[in-house]
Design a protein around this motif. Structure first.
Motif, mmCIF file in Angstrom:
data_model
loop_
_atom_site.group_PDB
_atom_site.id
_atom_site.type_symbol
_atom_site.label_atom_id
_atom_site.label_comp_id
_atom_site.label_asym_id
_atom_site.label_seq_id
_atom_site.Cartn_x
_atom_site.Cartn_y
_atom_site.Cartn_z
ATOM 1 N N UNK A 79 -2.241 -0.943 -0.917
ATOM 2 C CA UNK A 79 -1.022 -0.825 -1.733
ATOM 3 C C UNK A 79 -0.035 0.124 -1.079
ATOM 4 N N UNK A 80 -0.529 1.269 -0.577
ATOM 5 C CA UNK A 80 0.352 2.215 0.114
ATOM 6 C C UNK A 80 0.963 1.594 1.362
ATOM 7 N N UNK A 81 0.177 0.741 2.034
ATOM 8 C CA UNK A 81 0.717 0.066 3.233
ATOM 9 C C UNK A 81 1.923 -0.802 2.867
ATOM 10 N N UNK A 82 1.758 -1.605 1.816
ATOM 11 C CA UNK A 82 2.866 -2.451 1.377
ATOM 12 C C UNK A 82 4.082 -1.604 0.986
ATOM 13 N N UNK A 83 3.839 -0.583 0.169
ATOM 14 C CA UNK A 83 4.933 0.236 -0.346
ATOM 15 C C UNK A 83 5.690 0.933 0.783
ATOM 16 N N UNK A 84 4.952 1.541 1.713
ATOM 17 C CA UNK A 84 5.587 2.287 2.784
ATOM 18 C C UNK A 84 6.262 1.371 3.805
ATOM 19 N N UNK A 85 5.666 0.219 4.081
ATOM 20 C CA UNK A 85 6.279 -0.696 5.045
ATOM 21 C C UNK A 85 7.584 -1.252 4.516
ATOM 22 N N UNK A 86 7.632 -1.574 3.226
ATOM 23 C CA UNK A 86 8.886 -2.040 2.631
ATOM 24 C C UNK A 86 9.941 -0.950 2.690
ATOM 25 N N UNK A 87 9.521 0.284 2.427
ATOM 26 C CA UNK A 87 10.473 1.400 2.465
ATOM 27 C C UNK A 87 11.056 1.571 3.872
ATOM 28 N N UNK A 88 10.198 1.509 4.871
ATOM 29 C CA UNK A 88 10.660 1.673 6.248
ATOM 30 C C UNK A 88 11.535 0.505 6.675
ATOM 31 N N UNK A 89 11.214 -0.690 6.187
ATOM 32 C CA UNK A 89 12.009 -1.874 6.519
ATOM 33 C C UNK A 89 13.467 -1.697 6.126
ATOM 34 N N UNK A 90 13.679 -1.016 4.994
ATOM 35 C CA UNK A 90 15.042 -0.790 4.506
ATOM 36 C C UNK A 90 15.628 0.527 5.006
ATOM 37 N N UNK A 91 14.966 1.123 5.981
ATOM 38 C CA UNK A 91 15.508 2.332 6.569
ATOM 39 C C UNK A 91 15.359 3.555 5.707
ATOM 40 N N UNK A 92 14.401 3.546 4.771
ATOM 41 C CA UNK A 92 14.186 4.680 3.878
ATOM 42 C C UNK A 92 12.743 5.122 3.928
ATOM 43 N N UNK A 93 12.304 5.773 4.992
ATOM 44 C CA UNK A 93 10.910 6.195 5.060
ATOM 45 C C UNK A 93 10.567 7.143 3.929
ATOM 46 N N UNK A 94 9.405 6.960 3.305
ATOM 47 C CA UNK A 94 9.015 7.831 2.187
ATOM 48 C C UNK A 94 9.031 9.293 2.588
ATOM 49 N N UNK A 95 9.310 10.137 1.610
ATOM 50 C CA UNK A 95 9.444 11.566 1.910
ATOM 51 C C UNK A 95 8.107 12.239 2.162
ATOM 52 N N UNK A 96 6.997 11.613 1.755
ATOM 53 C CA UNK A 96 5.705 12.269 1.899
ATOM 54 C C UNK A 96 4.965 11.867 3.158
ATOM 55 N N UNK A 97 5.625 11.170 4.084
ATOM 56 C CA UNK A 97 4.981 10.795 5.336
ATOM 57 C C UNK A 97 5.921 11.052 6.487
ATOM 58 N N UNK A 98 5.410 11.187 7.721
ATOM 59 C CA UNK A 98 6.292 11.396 8.869
ATOM 60 C C UNK A 98 7.133 10.160 9.118
ATOM 61 N N UNK A 99 8.197 10.330 9.911
ATOM 62 C CA UNK A 99 9.008 9.178 10.299
ATOM 63 C C UNK A 99 8.221 8.317 11.258
ATOM 64 N N UNK A 100 8.465 7.012 11.209
ATOM 65 C CA UNK A 100 7.706 6.085 12.039
ATOM 66 C C UNK A 100 8.650 5.185 12.816
ATOM 67 N N UNK A 101 8.269 4.849 14.014
ATOM 68 C CA UNK A 101 9.029 3.892 14.813
ATOM 69 C C UNK A 101 8.289 2.566 14.832
ATOM 70 N N UNK A 102 9.015 1.448 14.693
ATOM 71 C CA UNK A 102 8.337 0.152 14.742
ATOM 72 C C UNK A 102 7.926 -0.218 16.145
ATOM 73 N N UNK A 103 6.757 -0.825 16.269
ATOM 74 C CA UNK A 103 6.318 -1.358 17.551
ATOM 75 C C UNK A 103 5.914 -2.810 17.302
#
Length: 421
Positions: A79-103
């Motif tokens: 569930x966290x994977x889905x939630x965080x990936x959607x957030x990053x997709x829209x350019x809004x990385x969650x505040x409780x995790x480090x920033x991530x770069x897509x590969x």
């Protein structure tokens, strides 16, 4: 310096396999849609259900074996994977995790190990929970977040082809195809899906031929099973819902049932002043034409096998716009088309049509009604005609292939004989 036992050390997951990533990505669009809906908790419920499907299909990761309530913990991480990936997709990385770069091109995604608590970088950052099983790679830890990243999770013909190759479960494959179809405004959005199915078959077969038609039957069963999950939002050539899938197959089968030979290019290549340059270009063009023609012949035989598989699965009588039902008359009409192709192909001049015709004839025999002696005698005579053509086939690979099909067709015809006794 010894590590502090009070500091929680999160479990670091292993990397996903390409098949597991494809499974998760295929459900991401639906999760995002539900997360924007009005039903509270619908997105989380969907994610937890997909996590259960994941466990059923792939099993729990090794690091969860022996862990108390491992299933529940792993579902929560999905569930966290889905939630965080959607957030990053829209350019809004969650505040409780480090920033991530897509590969997006990586096949295996490694995860960085926890650094020593004495690291200067770690001393400026709070302890955070990791993103479990994400398709994202952590950048070097810094105190400030990176600019928003954009992850392309668009479903394409290539990703659908890969899903067929990886034997993706029917409901997940249907989700993928529906997302693709809805995004295509054309009246025939499943055209690219059928082409992806054909490409998957082509990459799995050797020499362009199938062994006993097992491969196309397996692929077509998977495609048909996925079609049963289609909603009314999937519309192909005026047919919606589960029948849209067979409708797309029917259109392709009819389109590729007739062999169209290449025209001879000799007259187009006449040159008043021959030269070494023009001779070289002409030879190169001729080699390219020969290679292209050879591939077209392989493709024609492959489509004939798809035609045969569709007939055996009853797909050629499904999905006609305006049908009150799909039994009886519709099935007979679909089968009549196959009989016509099998009868005509044996009298054509090109051997590739004989090969395609015998493949279809075998499926016609396999789906024939038992107890009809006239029909049985007609098929027997047609098989004898194809056997005469078999002796005229010049290509060894095609002749060997037709030998197998002829023998199998005779066995199927013998079963019709048994029903007449």
């Amino acid at each position: 310096m010894a590590s502090d036992p009070r500091v929680h050390k999160p479990r670091l997951p292993k990397a996903y396999t390409p098949q597991q990533l494809t499974f998760l990505k295929s459900n991401l669009a639906e999760f995002e849609r539900r997360s924007q809906g009005s039903i509270r908790g619908d997105a989380k419920k969907f994610a937890l259900e997909r996590a259960s499907d994941f466990i059923t299909q792939f099993g729990l990761p090794p690091e969860f074996l022996g862990v108390h309530e491992a299933d529940n913990k792993f579902r929560e991480q999905i569930y966290n994977w889905f939630k965080n990936t959607v957030a990053v997709t829209h350019g809004n990385p969650p505040t409780d995790i480090p920033a991530w770069d897509p590969v997006p091109t990586a096949t295996i995604i490694p995860y960085a190990h926890a650094e020593s608590s004495s690291s200067p970088a770690n001393s400026t950052r709070p302890v955070v929970s990791p993103v479990q099983y994400a398709t994202l790679h952590p950048v070097a830890p810094i105190p400030t977040p990176l600019p928003p990243s954009h992850v392309k999770l668009t479903i394409t013909k290539s990703t659908i082809r890969d899903a067929f190759l990886q034997n993706m479960e029917a409901s997940s494959l249907a989700n993928m195809i529906q997302t693709f179809a809805i995004s295509d405004p054309s009246p025939t959005p499943l055209t690219a899906v059928v082409e992806a199915l054909f490409e998957a078959l082509s990459s799995e077969t050797k020499s362009g031929y199938f062994n006993g038609n097992r491969e196309p039957l397996a692929y077509m069963r998977r495609y048909l099973a996925a079609s049963e999950y289609f909603t009314s939002s999937v519309v192909h050539a005026g047919v919606s819902g589960p029948m849209a899938g067979p409708r797309a197959i029917q259109m392709h089968v009819r389109k590729f049932s007739t062999w169209v030979p290449n025209l001879s290019p000799k007259q187009e290549r006449r040159s008043p002043v021959p030269s070494s340059t023009s001779s070289t270009i002409s030879m190169s063009d001729e080699m390219q034409r020969i290679a292209s023609d050879r591939q077209r012949r392989k493709d024609h035989i492959q489509w004939a096998n798809i035609h045969a598989a569709a007939l055996e699965l009853g797909m050629l009588g499904m999905g006609h716009a305006g049908d009150a039902d799909n039994s009886g008359y519709a099935y007979a009409m679909g089968r009549a088309f196959s009989e016509m192709i099998a009868r005509d192909a044996v009298w054509e001049s090109d051997e590739v049509e004989w090969v395609a015709g015998i493949c279809i004839l075998r499926a016609v025999i396999r789906t024939a009604m038992r107890g009809d002696r006239r029909q049985r005698d007609e098929y027997d005579e047609l098989l004898r005609t194809y056997e005469k053509r078999w002796k005229e086939i010049k290509d060894e690979a095609r002749q060997s292939f037709v030998t197998e099909v002829l023998l199998a067709a005779k066995e199927d015809l013998a079963r019709l004989d048994e029903s007449l006794r």
